[in-house]
Motif scaffolding. Structure first.
Motif, PDB file in Angstrom:
ATOM      1  N   ALA A  17      13.324   2.074   0.857  1.00 38.49           N
ATOM      2  CA  ALA A  17      14.011   2.037  -0.435  1.00 38.49           C
ATOM      3  C   ALA A  17      13.526   3.167  -1.338  1.00 38.49           C
ATOM      4  O   ALA A  17      14.292   3.732  -2.121  1.00 38.49           O
ATOM      5  N   LEU A  18      12.237   3.500  -1.199  1.00 39.32           N
ATOM      6  CA  LEU A  18      11.653   4.555  -2.017  1.00 39.32           C
ATOM      7  C   LEU A  18      12.284   5.917  -1.712  1.00 39.32           C
ATOM      8  O   LEU A  18      12.592   6.701  -2.602  1.00 39.32           O
ATOM      9  N   LEU A  19      12.512   6.184  -0.430  1.00 40.33           N
ATOM     10  CA  LEU A  19      13.010   7.490  -0.020  1.00 40.33           C
ATOM     11  C   LEU A  19      14.497   7.664  -0.260  1.00 40.33           C
ATOM     12  O   LEU A  19      14.960   8.751  -0.584  1.00 40.33           O
ATOM     13  N   GLU A  20      15.279   6.576  -0.116  1.00 39.86           N
ATOM     14  CA  GLU A  20      16.722   6.738  -0.223  1.00 39.86           C
ATOM     15  C   GLU A  20      17.324   6.062  -1.447  1.00 39.86           C
ATOM     16  O   GLU A  20      18.538   5.996  -1.584  1.00 39.86           O
ATOM     17  N   SER A  21      16.465   5.531  -2.337  1.00 39.54           N
ATOM     18  CA  SER A  21      16.926   4.863  -3.555  1.00 39.54           C
ATOM     19  C   SER A  21      17.965   3.791  -3.234  1.00 39.54           C
ATOM     20  O   SER A  21      19.022   3.706  -3.863  1.00 39.54           O
ATOM     21  N   ALA A  22      17.659   2.994  -2.232  1.00 40.71           N
ATOM     22  CA  ALA A  22      18.560   1.935  -1.778  1.00 40.71           C
ATOM     23  C   ALA A  22      17.887   0.579  -1.972  1.00 40.71           C
ATOM     24  O   ALA A  22      16.682   0.499  -2.197  1.00 40.71           O
ATOM     25  N   PRO A  23      18.673  -0.495  -1.892  1.00 41.90           N
ATOM     26  CA  PRO A  23      18.067  -1.825  -2.003  1.00 41.90           C
ATOM     27  C   PRO A  23      17.061  -2.083  -0.889  1.00 41.90           C
ATOM     28  O   PRO A  23      17.132  -1.473   0.184  1.00 41.90           O
ATOM     29  N   ARG A  24      16.123  -2.996  -1.131  1.00 46.76           N
ATOM     30  CA  ARG A  24      15.135  -3.372  -0.124  1.00 46.76           C
ATOM     31  C   ARG A  24      15.850  -3.892   1.125  1.00 46.76           C
ATOM     32  O   ARG A  24      16.826  -4.636   1.031  1.00 46.76           O
ATOM     33  N   SER A  25      15.348  -3.504   2.293  1.00 48.47           N
ATOM     34  CA  SER A  25      16.006  -3.862   3.552  1.00 48.47           C
ATOM     35  C   SER A  25      15.479  -5.157   4.153  1.00 48.47           C
ATOM     36  O   SER A  25      16.020  -5.636   5.148  1.00 48.47           O
ATOM     37  N   ALA A  26      14.398  -5.727   3.591  1.00 45.08           N
ATOM     38  CA  ALA A  26      13.826  -6.966   4.119  1.00 45.08           C
ATOM     39  C   ALA A  26      13.088  -7.679   2.998  1.00 45.08           C
ATOM     40  O   ALA A  26      12.876  -7.130   1.910  1.00 45.08           O
ATOM     41  N   THR A  27      12.690  -8.907   3.282  1.00 47.09           N
ATOM     42  CA  THR A  27      11.936  -9.725   2.337  1.00 47.09           C
ATOM     43  C   THR A  27      10.465  -9.716   2.736  1.00 47.09           C
ATOM     44  O   THR A  27      10.139  -9.833   3.918  1.00 47.09           O
ATOM     45  N   VAL A  28       9.579  -9.570   1.751  1.00 44.86           N
ATOM     46  CA  VAL A  28       8.137  -9.546   2.009  1.00 44.86           C
ATOM     47  C   VAL A  28       7.479 -10.687   1.245  1.00 44.86           C
ATOM     48  O   VAL A  28       7.671 -10.833   0.035  1.00 44.86           O
ATOM     49  N   THR A  29       6.695 -11.510   1.961  1.00 46.34           N
ATOM     50  CA  THR A  29       6.002 -12.654   1.385  1.00 46.34           C
ATOM     51  C   THR A  29       4.529 -12.583   1.773  1.00 46.34           C
ATOM     52  O   THR A  29       4.198 -12.193   2.899  1.00 46.34           O
ATOM     53  N   THR A  30       3.653 -12.973   0.868  1.00 48.97           N
ATOM     54  CA  THR A  30       2.220 -12.927   1.165  1.00 48.97           C
ATOM     55  C   THR A  30       1.797 -14.142   1.988  1.00 48.97           C
ATOM     56  O   THR A  30       2.158 -15.273   1.682  1.00 48.97           O
ATOM     57  N   LEU A  31       1.012 -13.892   3.033  1.00 50.54           N
ATOM     58  CA  LEU A  31       0.420 -14.958   3.843  1.00 50.54           C
ATOM     59  C   LEU A  31      -0.961 -15.342   3.326  1.00 50.54           C
ATOM     60  O   LEU A  31      -1.484 -16.409   3.652  1.00 50.54           O
ATOM     61  N   GLU A  32      -1.566 -14.435   2.566  1.00 54.51           N
ATOM     62  CA  GLU A  32      -2.869 -14.643   1.926  1.00 54.51           C
ATOM     63  C   GLU A  32      -2.786 -14.030   0.539  1.00 54.51           C
ATOM     64  O   GLU A  32      -1.834 -13.290   0.228  1.00 54.51           O
ATOM     65  N   SER A  33      -3.766 -14.305  -0.297  1.00 58.40           N
ATOM     66  CA  SER A  33      -3.843 -13.586  -1.573  1.00 58.40           C
ATOM     67  C   SER A  33      -4.016 -12.101  -1.269  1.00 58.40           C
ATOM     68  O   SER A  33      -4.836 -11.727  -0.438  1.00 58.40           O
ATOM     69  N   VAL A  71      -3.983  -7.808  -2.535  1.00 58.16           N
ATOM     70  CA  VAL A  71      -4.054  -6.758  -3.541  1.00 58.16           C
ATOM     71  C   VAL A  71      -3.372  -5.527  -2.953  1.00 58.16           C
ATOM     72  O   VAL A  71      -3.674  -5.116  -1.824  1.00 58.16           O
ATOM     73  N   PHE A  72      -2.425  -4.973  -3.708  1.00 52.99           N
ATOM     74  CA  PHE A  72      -1.691  -3.796  -3.279  1.00 52.99           C
ATOM     75  C   PHE A  72      -2.026  -2.612  -4.176  1.00 52.99           C
ATOM     76  O   PHE A  72      -2.349  -2.781  -5.355  1.00 52.99           O
ATOM     77  N   LEU A  73      -1.925  -1.437  -3.601  1.00 50.10           N
ATOM     78  CA  LEU A  73      -1.940  -0.206  -4.380  1.00 50.10           C
ATOM     79  C   LEU A  73      -0.485   0.211  -4.554  1.00 50.10           C
ATOM     80  O   LEU A  73       0.234   0.413  -3.565  1.00 50.10           O
ATOM     81  N   ARG A  74      -0.032   0.284  -5.788  1.00 50.25           N
ATOM     82  CA  ARG A  74       1.381   0.595  -6.072  1.00 50.25           C
ATOM     83  C   ARG A  74       1.527   2.045  -6.501  1.00 50.25           C
ATOM     84  O   ARG A  74       0.828   2.526  -7.397  1.00 50.25           O
ATOM     85  N   LEU A  75       2.472   2.751  -5.846  1.00 54.92           N
ATOM     86  CA  LEU A  75       2.757   4.139  -6.178  1.00 54.92           C
ATOM     87  C   LEU A  75       4.244   4.264  -6.464  1.00 54.92           C
ATOM     88  O   LEU A  75       5.076   3.988  -5.595  1.00 54.92           O
ATOM     89  N   ASP A  76       4.588   4.657  -7.684  1.00 57.81           N
ATOM     90  CA  ASP A  76       5.991   4.733  -8.079  1.00 57.81           C
ATOM     91  C   ASP A  76       6.697   5.933  -7.465  1.00 57.81           C
ATOM     92  O   ASP A  76       6.068   6.912  -7.038  1.00 57.81           O
ATOM     93  N   GLN A  77       8.017   5.869  -7.463  1.00 54.19           N
ATOM     94  CA  GLN A  77       8.840   6.840  -6.750  1.00 54.19           C
ATOM     95  C   GLN A  77       8.596   8.279  -7.201  1.00 54.19           C
ATOM     96  O   GLN A  77       8.465   9.176  -6.368  1.00 54.19           O
ATOM     97  N   GLY A  78       8.553   8.506  -8.492  1.00 51.24           N
ATOM     98  CA  GLY A  78       8.403   9.872  -8.991  1.00 51.24           C
ATOM     99  C   GLY A  78       7.136  10.539  -8.499  1.00 51.24           C
ATOM    100  O   GLY A  78       7.155  11.697  -8.053  1.00 51.24           O
ATOM    101  N   HIS A  79       6.012   9.826  -8.560  1.00 50.59           N
ATOM    102  CA  HIS A  79       4.745  10.395  -8.122  1.00 50.59           C
ATOM    103  C   HIS A  79       4.715  10.593  -6.609  1.00 50.59           C
ATOM    104  O   HIS A  79       4.202  11.600  -6.114  1.00 50.59           O
ATOM    105  N   PHE A  80       5.283   9.638  -5.870  1.00 49.72           N
ATOM    106  CA  PHE A  80       5.286   9.776  -4.422  1.00 49.72           C
ATOM    107  C   PHE A  80       6.185  10.922  -3.978  1.00 49.72           C
ATOM    108  O   PHE A  80       5.843  11.681  -3.063  1.00 49.72           O
ATOM    109  N   THR A  81       7.339  11.085  -4.639  1.00 45.96           N
ATOM    110  CA  THR A  81       8.241  12.188  -4.314  1.00 45.96           C
ATOM    111  C   THR A  81       7.567  13.531  -4.560  1.00 45.96           C
ATOM    112  O   THR A  81       7.717  14.472  -3.775  1.00 45.96           O
ATOM    113  N   SER A  82       6.797  13.631  -5.643  1.00 46.17           N
ATOM    114  CA  SER A  82       6.063  14.872  -5.930  1.00 46.17           C
ATOM    115  C   SER A  82       5.068  15.186  -4.827  1.00 46.17           C
ATOM    116  O   SER A  82       4.917  16.342  -4.414  1.00 46.17           O
TER     117      SER A  82
END
Length: 229
Positions: free
Chosen positions: A90-106, A108-119
């Motif tokens: 979704a990040l690369l093609e600006s499209a809706p998410r292609s699947a559902t993601v659910t946590t199996l445990e608690s 912690v994610f590192l989040r990188l927004d589209q603009g910074h990743f594209t750069s």
């Protein structure tokens, strides 16, 4: 890694294949543009069809990636742990998410927004190549999963699905075994291969009797003499 105190360092990021060729200043820049996102066990991270404009890297915990059918039937595509990344399509093609993601445990994610990743992609060609390689690997794994569903019997499908759950950070103390930890539930396996939990339970008993697997309290030992990949 303790979810309450995740490691966010350039050294840790460099262990992730996607970022292994970035130097320390570049990794520090990536960290400066990113943020931590904490999600409790059993929570929805994002849903198929949601708008997506960020990439997530798993710092701690495990998630399942799945597709949900019209009647609510779940099909698990993958179970991922620390070092894996989510949301890249979704990040690369600006499209809706292609699947559902659910946590199996608690988690912690590192989040990188589209603009910074594209750069980063624009200034580091090797990063783009690594991402394409990772996407090709996932496509091959999906093809292999589909092949196993069509070509193998219930026992082969279960063994194949168990092989996909062996991750690099799983403890592997026995030379002639693969250790799957934590142990997936029969329902998880059923959702991975598209059958009922009762069918999986019966087949698991047969696989144990034949000596293909050993079920422990928290783990499954997968004997390497049998391979279905």
């Amino acid at each position: 890694m303790n979810p309450s105190n995740p490691v966010r360092s350039s050294a840790w990021l460099q262990n992730i294949p996607l970022f292994s060729e970035l130097n320390t200043p570049e990794l520090e820049l990536l960290l400066n543009f990113s943020s931590n996102q904490r999600v409790e066990k059993g929570s929805l991270v994002f849903q198929e069809g949601d708008f997506g404009d960020y990439l997530l890297i798993i710092l701690s915990g495990r998630v399942k990636i799945s597709l949900i059918g019209k009647e609510g039937k779940e099909f698990i595509l993958a179970i991922l742990g620390p070092g894996s990344f989510l949301g890249e399509m979704a990040l690369l093609e600006s499209a809706p998410r292609s699947a559902t993601v659910t946590t199996l445990e608690s988690c912690v994610f590192l989040r990188l927004d589209q603009g910074h990743f594209t750069s980063l992609l624009q200034t580091h060609a090797s990063l783009g190549l690594k991402l394409l390689k990772a996407l090709c690997t996932r496509l091959r794994e999906t093809d292999e999963r589909l092949r196993s569903l069509v070509m193998l019997d219930i026992y082969g499908r279960i063994l194949h699905s168990l092989h996909t759950l062996v991750t690099p950070d799983s403890p592997q103390p026995l030379e002639r075994h693969l250790v799957i930890s934590p142990r997936p539930s029969h329902q998880d396996i059923a959702d991975m291969i598209g059958c009922s939990r009762e069918t999986v339970s019966r087949a698991i008993k047969v696989l144990q009797t034949r000596g293909h697997i050993t079920i422990l309290k928290q783990e499954i030992l997968l004997h390497q003499t049998i391979r279905h990949t």
